[in-house]
Write a protein that holds these residues in place. Structure first.
Motif, mmCIF file in Angstrom:
data_model
loop_
_atom_site.group_PDB
_atom_site.id
_atom_site.type_symbol
_atom_site.label_atom_id
_atom_site.label_comp_id
_atom_site.label_asym_id
_atom_site.label_seq_id
_atom_site.Cartn_x
_atom_site.Cartn_y
_atom_site.Cartn_z
ATOM 1 N N VAL A 342 0.837 -1.199 0.000
ATOM 2 C CA VAL A 342 0.000 0.000 0.000
ATOM 3 C C VAL A 342 0.876 1.253 0.000
ATOM 4 N N ARG A 345 -4.147 5.415 0.493
ATOM 5 C CA ARG A 345 -5.564 5.029 0.436
ATOM 6 C C ARG A 345 -6.379 6.199 0.922
ATOM 7 N N VAL A 360 -9.265 0.710 6.919
ATOM 8 C CA VAL A 360 -8.449 0.763 5.710
ATOM 9 C C VAL A 360 -7.018 0.400 6.074
ATOM 10 N N LEU A 403 -7.333 3.082 -3.618
ATOM 11 C CA LEU A 403 -6.257 2.341 -2.971
ATOM 12 C C LEU A 403 -5.113 2.233 -3.974
#
Length: 413
Positions: A342, A345, A360, A403
């Motif tokens: 990631v 987000r 999240v 995302l």
């Protein structure tokens, strides 16, 4: 019940969140709990008050049985064995037999694990189930297609969360899949592909009646989720459709002889208004189901399931539970391809009014495809005025959430 003044219960645990805090499900001092748990579940258990606690690397029956026997001998036996996860309902039933403990036996539990067996029972009660057939070494693509029709669904008889489920569109594809499964065919079934909305019905039964029941309609499907599509769910409004679904569900549970306990049942609602049984689990629903029910209805489905399993009265009276609640949830799958990390987000708490809670992933989280319905790209819980409003909000979540991840090269969902 034994002659002990305070009952003792053996808990098989793989949960790592609040729904594994079993000590909350019983009145303080009313019983003693012994645990066999996976390492991930250790932090949420009440070690201080535990009768005993054993950490294991797996919860297979071969691992559990000698430990359970030792604990029973050490502590003078148990009055119940509980394993609330879908993965553990059969092994806990086997433990009951081996330890001489009352409760759900393997034959009863198998009807909620074997998708062919459950359709035998529900269909035998005169309720609509998909055409289906069990597979074995003699099964042929031509024979299956003649019996079930095409397209069809190939699935493991004891599977869960749509894992191993395949939509088969023609005979050649089916023939190739039969060869691929080979010796494992007897663990599979094929069933009719039914067009229609897919609903899930969640609740608790007491005395052969609903203590609590809700019904929700999926947005997309669990199979879609496994292949990378967001999954949503929206509670049905009170009215004729909900009543019809609840009545059908009650008939299915009667056919399965569920008197006291939890259920998560899925069914089709076709364009012509016909309800068709899909499958049922002897457990509360997964994903955001328990959270939304706790938040909007004030019922802890895992607490109620635990209490029903060991024969305690409900924690919350049926008449105290609200009706006409509108809400739902959205689950965003793990971003593909794996592994992915990631980068950023977004948050939807201030941009979609109906979103009241979100989970999240942190920046730097690495996804490898093993997150299930919990450690995923995003989880959103919604409340609103009615089904239509919540459905619009769920679609907005799927459209607006961003995302951004990195894998071989940067990519964004």
């Amino acid at each position: 019940m034994s002659s002990r003044e305070i009952p003792q219960y053996l808990v098989i645990n793989r949960f790592d969140d609040e729904f594994g805090e079993y000590h909350r499900f019983v009145e303080p001092g009313s019983c003693r709990l012994a645990y066999i748990t996976l390492p991930c579940g250790l932090p949420i258990l009440d070690e201080e008050s535990a009768l005993d606690l054993v950490v294991v690397d797996d919860l297979e029956i071969g691992t559990l049985l000698p430990i359970a026997r030792r604990l029973a001998e050490l502590h003078g036996g148990f009055d119940a064995v509980v394993g609330p996860s879908e993965y553990d309902v059969l092994s806990t039933a086997q433990l009951r037999v081996e330890l001489g403990v009352p409760g759900w036996q393997p034959e009863f539990v198998t009807a909620f694990r074997d998708k062919a067996r459950m359709k035998d029972l529900v269909g035998g009660a005169g309720l609509r189930v998909p055409r289906f057939c069990r597979l074995d070494a003699d099964s042929t693509a031509a024979g299956i297609a003649a019996e079930v029709g095409l397209p069809l669904i190939l699935k493991p008889r004891a599977g869960w969360s749509a894992r191993g489920v395949v939509l088969v569109r023609d005979e050649a594809e089916l023939a190739a899949l039969l060869v691929e499964q080979g010796a494992e065919l007897d663990g599979y079934e094929c069933e009719e592909y039914v067009e229609g909305a897919i609903l899930h019905v969640d609740g608790i039964r007491r005395g052969g009646k609903f203590h609590f029941v809700s019904a929700s309609e999926y947005i997309n499907t669990c199979l879609d989720f496994l292949t990378g599509t967001p999954l949503g769910s929206v509670l049905l409004d009170p009215g004729p459709r909900l009543d019809r679904v609840a009545e059908f569900t009650g008939g299915c549970l009667d056919a399965l002889d569920l008197v006291d306990g939890p259920f998560h049942l899925e069914l089709f609602d076709t364009a012509g208004g016909e309800l068709v049984f899909l499958e049922v689990g002897l457990r509360p629903g997964g994903a955001e189901v328990p959270f939304v029910h706790r938040d909007l209805f004030g019922i802890d489905l895992f607490a109620e399931a635990f209490r029903a399993t060991i024969g305690l009265p409900p924690a919350v009276a049926a008449e105290a539970l609200p009706v006409g609640v509108a809400g739902g949830w959205v689950s965003i799958p793990e971003p593909r391809p794996y592994p992915s990390t990631v980068v950023s987000r977004s948050s939807l708490l201030d941009s979609v009014d109906e979103v009241y809670a979100e989970v999240v992933p942190e920046v730097g989280t690495v996804f490898d495809g093993s997150g299930g319905y919990e450690h995923i790209g995003g989880r959103f819980r919604l409340r609103g005025t009615d089904h239509a409003a919540v459905r619009r909000a769920a679609l907005a979540v799927m459209d607006r959430y961003r995302l951004v991840v990195e894998h071989e090269g940067p990519a964004a969902r």
